[in-house]
Write an enzyme that holds these catalytic residues in place. Structure first.
Site, PDB file in Angstrom:
ATOM      1  CB  SER A 204      -0.900  -0.008   1.233  1.00 56.07           C
ATOM      2  OG  SER A 204      -0.106  -0.061   2.390  1.00 56.07           O
ATOM      3  CB  THR A 208      -2.092   7.387   9.316  1.00 58.71           C
ATOM      4  OG1 THR A 208      -1.606   6.108   9.726  1.00 58.71           O
ATOM      5  CG2 THR A 208      -3.601   7.300   9.132  1.00 58.71           C
ATOM      6  CB  THR A 213       6.231  -1.039   1.012  1.00 52.68           C
ATOM      7  OG1 THR A 213       6.603  -1.389   2.349  1.00 52.68           O
ATOM      8  CG2 THR A 213       7.130  -1.788   0.039  1.00 52.68           C
ATOM      9  CG  ASP A 266      -8.015   0.815  17.285  1.00 53.28           C
ATOM     10  OD1 ASP A 266      -9.156   1.025  17.727  1.00 53.28           O
ATOM     11  OD2 ASP A 266      -6.994   0.975  17.963  1.00 53.28           O
ATOM     12  CE  LYS A 298      -2.954  -0.124  13.167  1.00 51.16           C
ATOM     13  NZ  LYS A 298      -2.893  -0.218  11.693  1.00 51.16           N
TER      14      LYS A 298
END
Lengths: 500, 500
Positions: A204, A208, A213, A266, A298
């Site tokens: 992707s 955010t 990558t 999330d 995260k």
């Protein structure tokens, strides 16, 4: 059969992100006859194409009589390139919303419910608030494991699916994210495919973070490959490093992620389905999941990471995917560069075995590549890591990386940013904490990933003894405004680095 | 302190309903520097006023350089009347969203959580998808009774509150709705206030029905009264029959209802809080709630009605409001007229004790008025209903109605619709079922409530023996298109009336 009216559709130049909007005059006879007001859902058709849009009512001077204005997404989905007659009427009832309501009332969703919801979402039949409802009642641990499996499979079924004939094992990796600079994927793909294992990797762009990558790879080569080109690159090299958004894998996920991000929700089940559906759709059979744990990553605790790992493994198994999860240190950034170009510099330094190559990035990539090789060859982790190391040191991984990059396009040279600013420590001490989120924000304020050359080069790691006047980081930007704004943010956030 | 930029604000004539939208050029330096894209939340300030808006990105030809386009709601909230410099920056974090997230994760909300959420919603700080999340995780019976009480009180606190000094008892009534033509409110208010009890009634316009009480009253007099005028009318007559939307009672409710309606989410707790908060804010001490039950009414079973009645009573008590609920027949429309003017005709016929006055509407109004009088005078329901009947038959209720209407404005005469169509039965039989929802839709398609004279006059009731050729209804409309479209809908929905 409900009434249909003909209006002329205009592109009025408004990008509402993905939700389609129809701008209609308040005195439009269609609105009057059908009772359309702002937020009514209408169906707009031309030939065999149609979109469902929300109405915004506009003053009569904005849209000429007999016309309807359409947002960019509606124009694109209808494939309009000039003022065209369209049919407009009430949107059909979206039957799967009854399943969403079922979940609102606390009932579990079965396979058919989940498939119907996801198909309608990927067909853009849900409004943003309807998607928000679905996500909200599935978040907070409200999806059981069966529901997560159904959701994953439904997301796969709603999009394209790649197959790799002649290959029993197809490898992938994924990192849960949250660590700036953690750009191991191109290294792992180069090493694993250099060992002869198929690793067709679609990634992707940043959502955010200061770089995804795909953003980093784009500073080195072309990443916008369509399916046929991906197949050619993989046939030529046994791997690829492209942008997943250019192919239609798990399209519902793109819709869901946009609303999830806006809500900052999330949902664990949602996240697992999102990750695994893309792997299954890409034709993977084996996936390594990297779960960094740290106070500003995260995932913040070992027990959360363990539960997540268990869910990933079980859902993967139910979808025919072998999943191995590893829990890694998520306390600080990886490598020195943050931002597309700066991360690419780190990558190349590791691949070329340069003296200044960041050791933490290299070691992390070897650990992950070792795990993937162990999944492929069942040789034990120690042997696998040794093999990964040899492929890197021998230059085989770098040669393989060059093959992939050149098969995708031209191997570009990295640009220099227009503005550089070196920031030195005011006081000294031992570096005890780095706030990953604030550091990522600092890099984004400098212009990353929008300006690929923007970002940071970081010269300190946790535990370092830092003296007043030592360089902490260099900030790169393409405009003075961005530089100044980023530095202002840095001055205000004195807890970005904590010394004692 | 985050950065602030100055742009010139333009009204670009787009009504997004209530969510504020800022239309910004894709090359706007503010978007570039701040990373704003479509759906980013921004704060726009001028002087002491500010609004939070969602960004839509637009092509450069739509908005001049250095400008930002604002939706109608943003223009209104900032009170802009010409092109004005505004400050623009990142929206502040909305702290109460943490409480919404708490509820997403299955935890109950306390009084402070609920107040913070409702205050922020009524200050328009939530985006539509955030409101959808709040409603979704509160629907499906997920609010316990304490939460419903906190929600009700929070909604009261967020708006204005009326007081009626010198009156210990202030009466109100409410119907859960779903029955076309059920226009008892003006009758009950006239009877109860004719008996000397204070009944300052503010009503809503139609939300999904062909007429609200405010629409019907508007065909007879002025209903757009502000607070000072309401006070004057109530002082003069002991009652009023005005539109509640003109005063700021429970403003959060207006925001919530818009999203609830779009989601078709009938959250029970939300509905109770919505109704009772408006009663408490209007200064009521005693409220009668009418819950019609029927197969196509809003409440479909006696047990649902019983649970709802119990919740209404308990929550009312916790908020200092005496609530009495009655469960009534909701199997068919009430009266003969459906639509503002046609319902007004029924009202006047009942008040004037005309021979053709619909008996069911009259009896229903007397039942409700009797209950309110019993709450006021503790005289027993039989005596109270007798008294209501006497006030009606003596003409005292009609004289009181005239006083209220004339105190609010001019007593208007009712218009005739331009087009009338009489629909006769094709086959005969005993009328066994009327679909309330489809009948309401038929009246709306004819143009009600937008065209006050549009609607229906119904000549049949359940149990009637109908012969082929007997008149079923007359349809009124102001345009041929609306008439034809309504009739087409009627022909397609052959189960609107069921005979056997």
């Amino acid at each position: 059969m409900p009434n249909q009216y003909t209006l002329k559709a205009l592109d009025i130049g408004i990008n509402t992100h993905q939700e389609s909007v129809a701008y209609m005059r308040e005195d439009c006879p269609v609105c009057r006859a059908e009772g359309f007001t702002s937020n009514s859902r209408v169906k707009i058709s031309v030939g065999s194409r149609s979109v469902v849009a929300s109405v915004n009512v506009v003053d009569s001077q904005v849209i000429p009589e007999g016309h309807v204005g359409l947002s960019k997404s509606a124009i694109q989905r209808l494939a309009l390139d000039s003022v065209t007659d369209v049919m407009i009427g009430h949107a059909d009832v979206v039957a799967s919303l009854a399943s969403v309501r079922k979940k609102v009332f606390g009932n579990s969703l079965d396979e058919a419910d989940m498939q119907a919801i996801i198909t309608d979402i990927s067909d853009h039949l849900y409004s943003d608030i309807e998607i928000a409802t679905f996500l909200s009642v599935c978040a907070g641990g409200r999806l059981n494991i069966d529901e997560i499996v159904y959701l994953t499979q439904a997301m796969v079924n709603a999009g394209k699916r790649l197959h790799w004939p002649g290959h029993d094992a197809v490898f992938d990796k994924h990192c849960i994210g949250g660590l700036p600079g953690n750009r191991t994927t191109p290294l792992v793909v180069s090493i694993v495919s250099a060992a002869g294992h198929l690793m067709p990797k679609t990634s992707s762009r940043a959502i955010t973070s200061p770089a995804g990558t795909a953003d980093t790879m784009e500073s080195l080569t072309n990443v916008n490959l369509e399916l046929a080109d991906i197949r050619r690159v993989v046939n030529e090299t046994g791997a690829c490093l492209t942008w997943g958004g250019a192919v239609n894998l798990s399209p519902a996920d793109d819709v869901l992620i946009r609303i999830e991000r806006a809500l900052d929700l999330d949902g664990e089940g949602q996240m697992i389905a999102s990750v695994l559906s893309k792997k299954v759709a890409a034709g993977s059979t084996h996936t390594l999941i990297d779960i960094p744990v740290g106070p500003t990553a995260k995932v913040r605790s070992g027990s959360d990471a363990g539960r997540l790992a268990s869910l990933f493994t079980q859902v993967g198994a139910a979808c025919g995917l072998k999943v191995r999860c590893i829990i890694t240190d998520g306390s600080q950034p990886v490598g020195r560069g943050i931002g597309p170009v700066e991360e690419a510099r780190d990558l190349l330094a590791v691949l070329r075995c340069e003296d200044n190559a960041p050791v933490d990035l290299r070691d992390r990539a070897l650990l992950l590549a070792g795990h993937v090789l162990d999944m492929a060859e069942h040789c034990g982790l120690e042997v696998a890591q040794q093999k990964a190391m040899e492929l890197l040191i021998s230059g085989e991984a770098y040669r393989q990386f060059c093959r992939i990059v050149e098969s995708q396009g031209v191997f570009k040279s990295l640009p220099e940013a227009h503005y550089q600013h070196t920031e030195n420590a005011v006081l000294g001490g031992t570096l005890r904490r780095i706030d990953n989120r604030k550091l990522a924000r600092l890099a984004k304020l400098s212009g990353a990933p929008f300006s690929p050359g923007a970002g940071l080069r970081l010269y300190v790691k946790l535990g370092d003894e830092v003296n007043a006047g030592d360089t902490l980081f260099t900030l790169y930007s393409e405009s003075e405004g961005e530089r100044d704004y980023a530095l202002e943010y840095y001055r205000e956030n004195t807890d970005l680095f904590v010394f004692d």
